[in-house]
Design a protein around this motif. Structure first.
Motif, PDB file in Angstrom:
ATOM      1  N   SER A 127       0.830  -1.204   0.000  1.00  0.00           N
ATOM      2  CA  SER A 127       0.000   0.000   0.000  1.00  0.00           C
ATOM      3  C   SER A 127       0.861   1.247   0.000  1.00  0.00           C
ATOM      4  O   SER A 127       2.035   1.216   0.357  1.00  0.00           O
ATOM      5  CB  SER A 127      -0.925   0.032   1.227  1.00  0.00           C
ATOM      6  OG  SER A 127      -0.162   0.157   2.413  1.00  0.00           O
ATOM      7  N   TRP A 128       0.235   2.346  -0.417  1.00  0.00           N
ATOM      8  CA  TRP A 128       0.805   3.684  -0.283  1.00  0.00           C
ATOM      9  C   TRP A 128      -0.196   4.463   0.545  1.00  0.00           C
ATOM     10  O   TRP A 128      -1.410   4.406   0.277  1.00  0.00           O
ATOM     11  CB  TRP A 128       0.993   4.340  -1.653  1.00  0.00           C
ATOM     12  CG  TRP A 128       1.443   5.759  -1.566  1.00  0.00           C
ATOM     13  CD1 TRP A 128       2.728   6.191  -1.434  1.00  0.00           C
ATOM     14  CD2 TRP A 128       0.629   6.935  -1.595  1.00  0.00           C
ATOM     15  NE1 TRP A 128       2.765   7.561  -1.380  1.00  0.00           N
ATOM     16  CE2 TRP A 128       1.482   8.053  -1.468  1.00  0.00           C
ATOM     17  CE3 TRP A 128      -0.737   7.169  -1.698  1.00  0.00           C
ATOM     18  CZ2 TRP A 128       1.018   9.357  -1.458  1.00  0.00           C
ATOM     19  CZ3 TRP A 128      -1.197   8.471  -1.686  1.00  0.00           C
ATOM     20  CH2 TRP A 128      -0.314   9.548  -1.576  1.00  0.00           C
ATOM     21  N   GLN A 129       0.280   5.183   1.559  1.00  0.00           N
ATOM     22  CA  GLN A 129      -0.631   5.934   2.416  1.00  0.00           C
ATOM     23  C   GLN A 129      -0.069   7.308   2.730  1.00  0.00           C
ATOM     24  O   GLN A 129       1.096   7.416   3.133  1.00  0.00           O
ATOM     25  CB  GLN A 129      -0.858   5.205   3.734  1.00  0.00           C
ATOM     26  CG  GLN A 129      -1.591   3.900   3.582  1.00  0.00           C
ATOM     27  CD  GLN A 129      -1.898   3.273   4.928  1.00  0.00           C
ATOM     28  OE1 GLN A 129      -1.132   3.377   5.858  1.00  0.00           O
ATOM     29  NE2 GLN A 129      -3.044   2.621   5.007  1.00  0.00           N
ATOM     30  N   PRO A 130      -0.895   8.355   2.572  1.00  0.00           N
ATOM     31  CA  PRO A 130      -0.460   9.674   3.018  1.00  0.00           C
ATOM     32  C   PRO A 130      -0.462   9.734   4.546  1.00  0.00           C
ATOM     33  O   PRO A 130      -1.205   9.007   5.200  1.00  0.00           O
ATOM     34  CB  PRO A 130      -1.494  10.622   2.417  1.00  0.00           C
ATOM     35  CG  PRO A 130      -2.681   9.780   2.127  1.00  0.00           C
ATOM     36  CD  PRO A 130      -2.207   8.377   1.937  1.00  0.00           C
ATOM     37  N   MET A 131       0.401  10.580   5.092  1.00  0.00           N
ATOM     38  CA  MET A 131       0.479  10.795   6.542  1.00  0.00           C
ATOM     39  C   MET A 131      -0.121  12.158   6.858  1.00  0.00           C
ATOM     40  O   MET A 131       0.201  13.147   6.190  1.00  0.00           O
ATOM     41  CB  MET A 131       1.935  10.779   7.025  1.00  0.00           C
ATOM     42  CG  MET A 131       2.675   9.501   6.746  1.00  0.00           C
ATOM     43  SD  MET A 131       4.396   9.471   7.335  1.00  0.00           S
ATOM     44  CE  MET A 131       4.998  11.116   7.101  1.00  0.00           C
ATOM     45  N   ASN A 132      -0.952  12.223   7.869  1.00  0.00           N
ATOM     46  CA  ASN A 132      -1.528  13.496   8.295  1.00  0.00           C
ATOM     47  C   ASN A 132      -0.432  14.422   8.823  1.00  0.00           C
ATOM     48  O   ASN A 132       0.572  13.946   9.359  1.00  0.00           O
ATOM     49  CB  ASN A 132      -2.563  13.279   9.399  1.00  0.00           C
ATOM     50  CG  ASN A 132      -3.809  12.617   8.876  1.00  0.00           C
ATOM     51  OD1 ASN A 132      -4.157  12.755   7.709  1.00  0.00           O
ATOM     52  ND2 ASN A 132      -4.488  11.879   9.732  1.00  0.00           N
ATOM     53  N   GLN A 134       1.728  16.466  11.223  1.00  0.00           N
ATOM     54  CA  GLN A 134       2.010  16.334  12.651  1.00  0.00           C
ATOM     55  C   GLN A 134       3.393  16.904  12.911  1.00  0.00           C
ATOM     56  O   GLN A 134       4.356  16.565  12.227  1.00  0.00           O
ATOM     57  CB  GLN A 134       1.948  14.869  13.079  1.00  0.00           C
ATOM     58  CG  GLN A 134       2.142  14.661  14.557  1.00  0.00           C
ATOM     59  CD  GLN A 134       1.946  13.205  14.960  1.00  0.00           C
ATOM     60  OE1 GLN A 134       1.566  12.364  14.166  1.00  0.00           O
ATOM     61  NE2 GLN A 134       2.210  12.924  16.202  1.00  0.00           N
ATOM     62  N   GLY A 135       3.472  17.764  13.902  1.00  0.00           N
ATOM     63  CA  GLY A 135       4.770  18.326  14.256  1.00  0.00           C
ATOM     64  C   GLY A 135       5.423  19.121  13.144  1.00  0.00           C
ATOM     65  O   GLY A 135       6.640  19.157  13.028  1.00  0.00           O
ATOM     66  N   GLY A 136       4.636  19.754  12.292  1.00  0.00           N
ATOM     67  CA  GLY A 136       5.192  20.566  11.211  1.00  0.00           C
ATOM     68  C   GLY A 136       5.577  19.781   9.970  1.00  0.00           C
ATOM     69  O   GLY A 136       6.167  20.324   9.040  1.00  0.00           O
ATOM     70  N   ALA A 137       5.267  18.482   9.940  1.00  0.00           N
ATOM     71  CA  ALA A 137       5.613  17.653   8.784  1.00  0.00           C
ATOM     72  C   ALA A 137       4.404  16.836   8.342  1.00  0.00           C
ATOM     73  O   ALA A 137       3.491  16.578   9.115  1.00  0.00           O
ATOM     74  CB  ALA A 137       6.773  16.725   9.131  1.00  0.00           C
ATOM     75  N   HIS A 138       4.402  16.456   7.097  1.00  0.00           N
ATOM     76  CA  HIS A 138       3.423  15.535   6.534  1.00  0.00           C
ATOM     77  C   HIS A 138       4.167  14.737   5.478  1.00  0.00           C
ATOM     78  O   HIS A 138       5.340  14.987   5.204  1.00  0.00           O
ATOM     79  CB  HIS A 138       2.228  16.280   5.927  1.00  0.00           C
ATOM     80  CG  HIS A 138       2.566  16.935   4.631  1.00  0.00           C
ATOM     81  ND1 HIS A 138       1.873  16.684   3.476  1.00  0.00           N
ATOM     82  CD2 HIS A 138       3.541  17.813   4.288  1.00  0.00           C
ATOM     83  CE1 HIS A 138       2.406  17.395   2.486  1.00  0.00           C
ATOM     84  NE2 HIS A 138       3.403  18.091   2.955  1.00  0.00           N
ATOM     85  N   GLY A 139       3.542  13.772   4.892  1.00  0.00           N
ATOM     86  CA  GLY A 139       4.229  12.985   3.871  1.00  0.00           C
ATOM     87  C   GLY A 139       3.443  11.752   3.516  1.00  0.00           C
ATOM     88  O   GLY A 139       2.208  11.751   3.549  1.00  0.00           O
ATOM     89  N   SER A 140       4.174  10.681   3.190  1.00  0.00           N
ATOM     90  CA  SER A 140       3.523   9.430   2.826  1.00  0.00           C
ATOM     91  C   SER A 140       4.476   8.267   3.059  1.00  0.00           C
ATOM     92  O   SER A 140       5.685   8.449   3.192  1.00  0.00           O
ATOM     93  CB  SER A 140       3.077   9.466   1.360  1.00  0.00           C
ATOM     94  OG  SER A 140       4.184   9.586   0.494  1.00  0.00           O
ATOM     95  N   THR A 141       3.870   7.086   3.118  1.00  0.00           N
ATOM     96  CA  THR A 141       4.638   5.858   3.265  1.00  0.00           C
ATOM     97  C   THR A 141       4.155   4.841   2.246  1.00  0.00           C
ATOM     98  O   THR A 141       3.003   4.897   1.789  1.00  0.00           O
ATOM     99  CB  THR A 141       4.511   5.240   4.671  1.00  0.00           C
ATOM    100  OG1 THR A 141       3.146   4.928   4.917  1.00  0.00           O
ATOM    101  CG2 THR A 141       5.044   6.177   5.744  1.00  0.00           C
ATOM    102  N   MET A 142       5.025   3.924   1.889  1.00  0.00           N
ATOM    103  CA  MET A 142       4.682   2.799   1.028  1.00  0.00           C
ATOM    104  C   MET A 142       5.265   1.554   1.672  1.00  0.00           C
ATOM    105  O   MET A 142       6.419   1.556   2.105  1.00  0.00           O
ATOM    106  CB  MET A 142       5.272   2.981  -0.377  1.00  0.00           C
ATOM    107  CG  MET A 142       4.977   1.821  -1.326  1.00  0.00           C
ATOM    108  SD  MET A 142       5.649   2.097  -2.985  1.00  0.00           S
ATOM    109  CE  MET A 142       4.418   3.251  -3.630  1.00  0.00           C
ATOM    110  N   THR A 143       4.457   0.512   1.739  1.00  0.00           N
ATOM    111  CA  THR A 143       4.915  -0.755   2.294  1.00  0.00           C
ATOM    112  C   THR A 143       5.115  -1.746   1.161  1.00  0.00           C
ATOM    113  O   THR A 143       4.246  -1.886   0.293  1.00  0.00           O
ATOM    114  CB  THR A 143       3.895  -1.306   3.309  1.00  0.00           C
ATOM    115  OG1 THR A 143       3.647  -0.305   4.284  1.00  0.00           O
ATOM    116  CG2 THR A 143       4.422  -2.551   3.992  1.00  0.00           C
ATOM    117  N   VAL A 144       6.255  -2.405   1.173  1.00  0.00           N
ATOM    118  CA  VAL A 144       6.590  -3.376   0.137  1.00  0.00           C
ATOM    119  C   VAL A 144       7.170  -4.616   0.810  1.00  0.00           C
ATOM    120  O   VAL A 144       7.866  -4.513   1.822  1.00  0.00           O
ATOM    121  CB  VAL A 144       7.568  -2.767  -0.902  1.00  0.00           C
ATOM    122  CG1 VAL A 144       8.865  -2.354  -0.261  1.00  0.00           C
ATOM    123  CG2 VAL A 144       7.821  -3.713  -2.055  1.00  0.00           C
ATOM    124  N   THR A 145       6.848  -5.769   0.265  1.00  0.00           N
ATOM    125  CA  THR A 145       7.399  -7.034   0.751  1.00  0.00           C
ATOM    126  C   THR A 145       8.293  -7.608  -0.330  1.00  0.00           C
ATOM    127  O   THR A 145       7.913  -7.649  -1.505  1.00  0.00           O
ATOM    128  CB  THR A 145       6.273  -8.033   1.083  1.00  0.00           C
ATOM    129  OG1 THR A 145       5.459  -7.469   2.110  1.00  0.00           O
ATOM    130  CG2 THR A 145       6.836  -9.357   1.554  1.00  0.00           C
TER     131      THR A 145
END
Length: 167
Positions: A127-132, A134-145
């Motif tokens: 999956s790819w997910q945006p991050m809300n 928090q603490g002046g930063a935001h972004g996204s993550t991707m999980t790969v196996t």
């Protein structure tokens, strides 16, 4: 198949940084492999990481490293600075839109990095997910196996970074 999960993560991180250089926001200023899924974002924005989520055996599989085959769950992450307005008010719409565009570009850079880093390995993007914000930063993550062997120490195959306390 590589026998060092660290080398697999470090290779993916190098590919992420290379592809981030082509995005609107550019390459990250701080990059690292983390021994867990995510770093503490409060240490700054404009950072990228690859973190290890888990390593689990593949039942009945035998890898080329003399051990059972393993699945390695990696989390790729990119954090950018969230727009902040004077007086702690809501940021202008154009700034929020710009931040959204940056996050989607980062997601595309992650996707390209996975394809490049694992061109000769079996992998699954979960999956790819945006991050809300928090603490002046935001972004996204991707999980790969990815399927790896696990039969080698990190060194000597992976040189230490300058300033490593074990050097």
């Amino acid at each position: 198949m590589d026998c060092s999960p660290y080398r697999v993560a470090a290779g993916l991180l190098a590919a992420v940084q290379a592809h981030l250089a082509d995005t609107r926001a550019g390459a990250a200023q701080r990059i690292a492999v983390y021994p867990h899924a995510a770093p503490a974002i409060e240490f700054g924005c404009n950072m990228a990481w690859v973190g290890v989520g888990s390593i689990a055996p593949i039942p009945g599989a035998k890898g080329p490293c003399g051990t059972s085959g393993w699945t390695l769950d990696l989390t790729i992450g990119v954090a950018r600075c969230w727009p902040v307005a004077d007086g702690n008010s809501a940021p202008p719409t154009a700034a929020v839109d710009s931040a959204a565009r940056d996050v989607f570009d980062d997601g595309e850079a992650m996707r390209r990095a996975v394809v490049d880093a694992f061109d000769d390995m079996e992998f699954t993007v979960k999956s790819w997910q945006p991050m809300n914000p928090q603490g002046g930063a935001h972004g996204s993550t991707m999980t790969v196996t990815v399927h790896v062997g696990w039969g080698a120490f990190v060194e000597p195959g992976s040189p230490m970074l300058p300033g490593d306390p074990r050097a």
